[in-house]
Write an enzyme that holds these catalytic residues in place. Sequence first.
Site, PDB file in Angstrom:
ATOM      1  N   ASN A 123       0.859  -1.195   0.000  1.00  0.00           N
ATOM      2  CA  ASN A 123       0.000   0.000   0.000  1.00  0.00           C
ATOM      3  C   ASN A 123       0.889   1.237   0.000  1.00  0.00           C
ATOM      4  O   ASN A 123       1.976   1.225   0.564  1.00  0.00           O
ATOM      5  CB  ASN A 123      -0.868   0.008   1.266  1.00  0.00           C
ATOM      6  CG  ASN A 123      -1.738   1.249   1.372  1.00  0.00           C
ATOM      7  OD1 ASN A 123      -2.469   1.596   0.447  1.00  0.00           O
ATOM      8  ND2 ASN A 123      -1.666   1.939   2.501  1.00  0.00           N
ATOM      9  N   HIS A 125       1.024   5.190   1.264  1.00  0.00           N
ATOM     10  CA  HIS A 125       0.360   6.086   2.213  1.00  0.00           C
ATOM     11  C   HIS A 125       1.056   7.447   2.188  1.00  0.00           C
ATOM     12  O   HIS A 125       2.293   7.508   2.200  1.00  0.00           O
ATOM     13  CB  HIS A 125       0.424   5.484   3.627  1.00  0.00           C
ATOM     14  CG  HIS A 125      -0.260   6.352   4.629  1.00  0.00           C
ATOM     15  ND1 HIS A 125      -1.631   6.443   4.724  1.00  0.00           N
ATOM     16  CD2 HIS A 125       0.246   7.194   5.556  1.00  0.00           C
ATOM     17  CE1 HIS A 125      -1.943   7.306   5.673  1.00  0.00           C
ATOM     18  NE2 HIS A 125      -0.831   7.787   6.201  1.00  0.00           N
TER      19      HIS A 125
END
Length: 217
Positions: A123, A125
């Site tokens: 992911n 971020h």
Amino acid sequence: MIASNGGEGKASVPSAPLKIVVFASGSGSNFQALAEAVREGRIHATIELVVCDKPSAYVLERARNFGVETYTFSPKQYPSREAYEEEIVAKLQAQGIDLIVMAGYMRLVTKVLVEPYYGRMINIHPALLPAFPGINGIGQALEYGAKLTGATVHFVDGGTDTGPIIAQQAVEVKDEDTLETLGSRIQQAEYELLPKVVGWIAEDRVTLNGRKVTINN
Ligand code: GRF
């Protein structure tokens, strides 16, 4: 591409390109950066699919422009998160996906997705984790008065932005920064960081050991 095997006179078999799926909910500018890196041959990979939970998201148009298949679902039509994730996992397994890249996917994930893909799901971020996890990482850093923030790519575990960190890029916060100006510099950092990390994974250079991630040369 023929790789050297140390001069023993035999050509090694080139490894298959990494099969990627991108999960996104919005604009998809990180998808775009990744798709360009793949198209330009900077990453030994193919983007097989874009998974999106919002039928009107701009990422879907970007995917079509790159000729990438899309899978859109409406969470409200399912009794639970687990129910739609089961369908997604079946699709990813049928397509032989090697790596899930979450780039602006605004949903929590359950163990239905995390367990089969732990260590193969990353992911991005917009903050230097573990600072400012969750939504509005850019605004959180501004409000807090941080002098340095940035972008983080990490493996996904069951928590909110809590998985092992693979790489980070720092961005300085200026006195006059707004959400827009800081956000745009962080996004520029993301467009470098995410393709770089995916490239390392495609070259099989990333090792995960507990919380520690090492990048092999
Ligand atoms: C990025 O800033 C990413 O860090 C966050 O959501 C944003 C997605 O932007 N998780 P985009 O959809 O890739 O343009």
